[in-house]
Design an enzyme around this catalytic site. Structure first.
Site: not given
Length: 262
Positions: A104-105, A122
């Site tokens: 998600q980073n 993301h």
């Protein structure tokens, strides 16, 4: 359930697919604040809708660019921590397994640490792309101004990140979903894994038979779903796992590196 690293060695040595799903807690040890940590978080004194949404971009693109440029400058000053490096080392320690990182980073630290199969669900603040999806994507080099217009079609250019209200990139998410369904071992690291649609991956892995391991120094709402919940930070856990796993499968590149537990 309280466990030791020794409990995880045989499942990992047997695995054909290992997935590591990571969130902001992993990069915190590199000096990147998480988005919601009080006065130090990246959302501190910022309205997310103004700097990380299509509406914000269309209303005030300069403000959106300034906020992303500040993040880009921050990320350029940090290095992968031992958690990132330990995750990357799994590729060499498990030569018969495919290791997929789903993150998600948006900081690019997994690639900087050496992980080769990284799915950024993301996006990444280190890239820019065309706002119209004409296909233009470019790496945003440190110290260089990002173009505000797409050189291919002239549409506005933007950071290649998923903003509030936007759908995830379906090609990337499809790859993440397939790796999840194939996983023999699935780690969640530095995340509560409750924000959708990302949370669906961990639960799908469990439903399809993966051993589900949470690595987080704090209990989260997801902890009750994990087969094993490890109360440790990634910077401590993965180097220790690497050390013990190397005794089972051999040092990376060594003559025992391809020997697996049958």
């Amino acid at each position: 359930m309280k466990i030791t690293i020794a409990d995880l060695l045989e499942p990992l040595a047997r695995a054909g697919e290992v997935v590591v799903f990571t969130g902001a807690g992993l990069s915190a040890d590199s000096g990147i604040p998480t988005f919601r940590d009080g006065s130090t978080g990246l959302w501190a004194n910022i309205d997310p809708e103004e700097v990380a949404s299509i509406e914000g971009f269309e209303n005030n693109p300069d403000k959106v660019w300034a906020w992303h440029e500040s993040m880009r400058s921050l990320f350029a000053e940090v290095q992968p921590n031992t958690g990132h490096e330990g995750i990357a080392a799994l590729e060499a320690l498990l030569p018969n397994a495919r290791v997929t990182v789903i993150t998600q980073n948006i900081d690019g630290l997994h690639q900087a640490a050496g992980s080769t199969r990284v799915l950024e669900i993301h996006g990444s603040v280190l890239r820019i792309r065309c706002h119209r999806h004409c296909g233009f994507v470019e790496h945003w080099l440190a110290g260089h101004a990002a173009p505000r217009r797409c050189p291919s079609c002239g549409a506005p250019a933007r950071p290649d990140v998923v903003w509030f209200g936007e759908a995830l990139d379906q090609d990337v998410f499809s790859l993440a979903a397939q790796a999840t369904l194939d996983a023999d071992v699935f780690f969640t690291v530095g995340t509560s894994a409750i924000v959708q649609p990302a949370a669906s991956l961990a639960m799908a892995a469990k439903e399809y038979g993966a051993l589900l391991i949470e690595v987080n120094p704090y209990e989260t709402p997801f902890s009750v779903h994990a087969d094993y919940a490890v109360r440790s930070g990634a910077s401590e856990f993965f180097p220790a796992l690497w050390k013990d796993l190397s005794k089972i499968v051999g040092e990376p590149g060594g003559q025992n590196a391809s020997k697996r537990v049958d």
